[in-house]
Scaffold this motif. Structure first.
Motif, PDB file in Angstrom:
ATOM      1  N   GLY A  77       0.771  -1.234   0.000  1.00 19.25           N
ATOM      2  CA  GLY A  77       0.000   0.000   0.000  1.00 19.25           C
ATOM      3  C   GLY A  77       0.800   1.281   0.000  1.00 19.25           C
ATOM      4  O   GLY A  77       0.252   2.352   0.187  1.00 19.25           O
ATOM      5  N   THR A  78       2.113   1.202  -0.195  1.00 13.41           N
ATOM      6  CA  THR A  78       2.931   2.412  -0.247  1.00 13.41           C
ATOM      7  C   THR A  78       3.196   2.783  -1.698  1.00 13.41           C
ATOM      8  O   THR A  78       2.909   2.017  -2.612  1.00 13.41           O
ATOM      9  CB  THR A  78       4.280   2.220   0.473  1.00 13.41           C
ATOM     10  N   ARG A  79       3.766   3.955  -1.897  1.00 14.51           N
ATOM     11  CA  ARG A  79       4.111   4.391  -3.259  1.00 14.51           C
ATOM     12  C   ARG A  79       5.448   3.809  -3.721  1.00 14.51           C
ATOM     13  O   ARG A  79       5.812   3.946  -4.873  1.00 14.51           O
ATOM     14  CB  ARG A  79       4.158   5.916  -3.301  1.00 14.51           C
ATOM     15  N   LEU A  80       6.185   3.181  -2.806  1.00 15.49           N
ATOM     16  CA  LEU A  80       7.464   2.577  -3.159  1.00 15.49           C
ATOM     17  C   LEU A  80       7.273   1.101  -3.476  1.00 15.49           C
ATOM     18  O   LEU A  80       6.520   0.409  -2.792  1.00 15.49           O
ATOM     19  CB  LEU A  80       8.453   2.683  -2.003  1.00 15.49           C
ATOM     20  N   PRO A  81       7.976   0.583  -4.484  1.00 12.82           N
ATOM     21  CA  PRO A  81       7.902  -0.855  -4.753  1.00 12.82           C
ATOM     22  C   PRO A  81       8.751  -1.613  -3.727  1.00 12.82           C
ATOM     23  O   PRO A  81       9.536  -1.028  -2.991  1.00 12.82           O
ATOM     24  CB  PRO A  81       8.504  -0.968  -6.159  1.00 12.82           C
TER      25      PRO A  81
END
Length: 105
Positions: A77-81
């Motif tokens: 759910g974060t913007r980072l992979p």
């Protein structure tokens, strides 16, 4: 978005480091993003990077630093992979390590 897409989108130039984990040979790892902290550097690497604490990393400028902490970060759910975060001890490095460009995807 996977780590390769993220790194190539957010750095000026792809950055490769060499990682030597205890008991293993030095291997190239990249693309990576290097961020400066007050007490050292953080190297963000592909999720399959093997670099436990005590590993040695050779930065693009040729300086060698030691991994203090390794954290595997899932995307949840974060913007980072998904990626590996390697915190390394303070060490003098070149004036321009691979750093974020500020470009957004």
């Amino acid at each position: 978005m996977n780590w390769l897409e993220f790194a190539l989108l957010h750095v000026d130039k792809a950055c490769t480091v060499r990682v030597e984990a205890p008991g293993r040979r030095s291997v190239p790892v990249g693309p990576c993003v290097i961020a400066r902290r007050p007490d050292g550097f953080t190297v963000l690497c592909p999720p399959d990077t093997v670099a436990p604490p005590g590993s040695r990393i050779t930065l693009p400028a040729g300086d060698t630093v030691e991994v203090v902490t390794t954290v595997h970060l899932a995307a949840h759910g974060t913007r980072l992979p998904e990626h590996q975060q390697l915190d390394v001890a303070r060490q003098r490095v070149a004036r321009r390590p691979c750093r974020a460009s500020g470009r957004h995807g």
